[in-house]
Write an enzyme that holds these catalytic residues in place. Structure first.
Site, PDB file in Angstrom:
ATOM      1  N   ASP A 135      -1.356 -16.499   1.439  1.00 35.25           N
ATOM      2  CA  ASP A 135      -1.733 -16.495   0.027  1.00 35.25           C
ATOM      3  C   ASP A 135      -0.799 -17.399  -0.766  1.00 35.25           C
ATOM      4  OD1 ASP A 135      -3.305 -15.708  -2.120  1.00 35.25           O
ATOM      5  OD2 ASP A 135      -2.272 -13.811  -2.422  1.00 35.25           O
ATOM      6  N   HIS A 190      -8.758 -20.743  -3.087  1.00 34.27           N
ATOM      7  CA  HIS A 190      -9.223 -19.384  -3.374  1.00 34.27           C
ATOM      8  C   HIS A 190     -10.745 -19.313  -3.495  1.00 34.27           C
ATOM      9  CE1 HIS A 190      -5.085 -18.013  -3.856  1.00 34.27           C
ATOM     10  NE2 HIS A 190      -5.579 -16.785  -3.868  1.00 34.27           N
ATOM     11  N   HIS A 212     -11.867 -18.815  -0.014  1.00 32.95           N
ATOM     12  CA  HIS A 212     -11.690 -17.394   0.320  1.00 32.95           C
ATOM     13  C   HIS A 212     -12.855 -16.573  -0.190  1.00 32.95           C
ATOM     14  CE1 HIS A 212     -10.783 -13.352  -1.184  1.00 32.95           C
ATOM     15  NE2 HIS A 212     -10.190 -13.189  -0.015  1.00 32.95           N
ATOM     16  N   HIS A 230      -6.838 -11.100   3.051  1.00 34.61           N
ATOM     17  CA  HIS A 230      -6.987 -12.063   1.957  1.00 34.61           C
ATOM     18  C   HIS A 230      -6.207 -13.347   2.235  1.00 34.61           C
ATOM     19  CE1 HIS A 230      -7.167 -13.471  -2.261  1.00 34.61           C
ATOM     20  NE2 HIS A 230      -5.887 -13.755  -2.114  1.00 34.61           N
TER      21      HIS A 230
END
Length: 370
Positions: free
Chosen positions: A173, A256, A259, A273
């Protein structure tokens, strides 16, 4: 456009920090009853510490066991319980989804919020937002709040005992922070809190990346031994504070968004995540046409700490063109951060970059030159 930087009111990190939770809350002037929203494992470990630390202050507490997903139904359940016990403060204890739920409950009830992460698996603890999923784990939307948490308390003694995979996911992340910040700043796009980036946010984002490269491998070694070392402390700070401040005050981009697109594929639901964000970072760098030296550096880091770099490692070895398009279309949906790049990003571009990043990673893992 005004520059805007945001952060939690107070950040506390260190060994056995939970022993100071009540005193830190008192320092901020909080009294009354706290509702602690906690997942099962942290509750089992920390309940005796809570009993001790709260017994010497003007705060009492009740506990709500987290249901497992940050969904609108779970947020509603938290609100109902907070009202039932007459809570004057919400405390979230656990991983990112627990903290997202606690922040949502606190915001909707206009109550103070303390976040106590028990893993360093994401940059959620410091932020003024929650990522909401359906009860089946598919990304639904982000909720944005007026302010960041009143307290973020990070107990590295607890985090050192968490599964190593969670720390590695947090590095995935955090890996995106610098590159997404760069893209947003180059494009003169608003950050997550609605302003332009500051020099502080840009510098913090770069420091986050440099810390990962410097301390990542040593921190994983410490985590495997279940111990706290200076390198471990620095990576916990990078995953939690540096990445949290960086993404929110500098901006998000393609990583992101990818994701979010990947969450639409059921095969990825058991991936964390940060694992999906790490692959999204590779996709972003390929899509931006970055040079081979940087790609090798990022791929090398991922491989050195054990982050996924291929579609197969995300459960998508047999991904069809139809599924790839669905993921890509979700990644470039209206309002997605993919549109914070300094050029137009289309679903076709994301599809191509996903397959190219996968191929590149396979070549590097096979020992071929890029």
């Amino acid at each position: 456009m005004l520059s805007v930087f945001c952060s939690p009111a107070r950040y506390v990190q260190g060994r056995e920090a939970t022993r100071f939770l009540a005193s830190e809350l008192q320092r901020l002037g909080f009294v009354g009853k706290a509702l602690i929203i906690a997942s099962h494992s942290p509750r089992e470990v920390l309940f005796p510490v809570w009993q001790t630390t709260f017994s010497v202050c003007e705060l009492t507490f009740e506990i709500l066991d987290f249901g497992g997903e940050c969904s609108f139904s779970e947020i509603a359940r938290g609100k109902d319980e907070a009202r039932r016990v007459g809570a004057s403060l919400i405390i979230g204890v656990g991983g990112g989804k627990v903290l997202d739920t606690a922040r949502a409950v606190a915001s909707e009830l206009c109550l103070p919020i303390a976040c106590c992460p028990t893993t360093a698996s994401s940059d959620a603890p410091c932020s003024a937002l929650s990522v909401v999923y359906t009860e089946k784990g598919v990304f639904e939307k982000c909720l944005y709040y007026r302010r960041n948490p009143d307290l973020v308390l990070v107990d590295t003694s607890v985090i050192a005992k968490a599964p190593v995979r969670l720390l590695i996911s947090g590095m995935g992340d955090a890996l995106a922070t610098y590159f997404e910040a760069e893209a947003s700043i180059r494009a003169h796009k608003k950050n997550v809190v609605g302003g332009a980036s500051t020099l502080a946010a840009a510098t913090i984002s770069e420091l986050c990346y440099r810390t990962l490269l410097k301390d990542g491998v040593a921190a994983v070694a410490a985590a495997r031994a279940g111990v706290v070392t200076p390198a471990f402390e620095r990576i916990v700070e990078a995953n939690t504070l540096l990445s949290g401040l960086g993404f929110e005050s500098a901006g998000l981009a393609v990583a992101h968004s990818v994701h979010n697109g990947l969450t639409a594929a059921p095969e990825t639901h058991d991936r964390l995540h940060g694992e999906k964000v790490a692959f999204g970072t590779l996709v972003q760098l390929v899509l931006e046409g970055r040079d081979s030296g940087l790609l090798n550096e990022v791929l090398g880091f991922c491989l050195s700490v054990g982050l996924p770099t291929t579609l197969a490692e995300l459960g998508l070895e047999a991904m069809s063109m139809e599924q790839a398009r669905a993921i890509a279309e979700r990644a470039v949906a209206e309002g997605e951060s993919a549109h914070n790049e300094p050029f137009e990003v289309t679903a076709q571009m994301v599809m191509d970059a996903m397959f190219a990043a996968d191929s590149l990673a396979k070549s590097v893992k096979a020992g071929e030159c890029v």
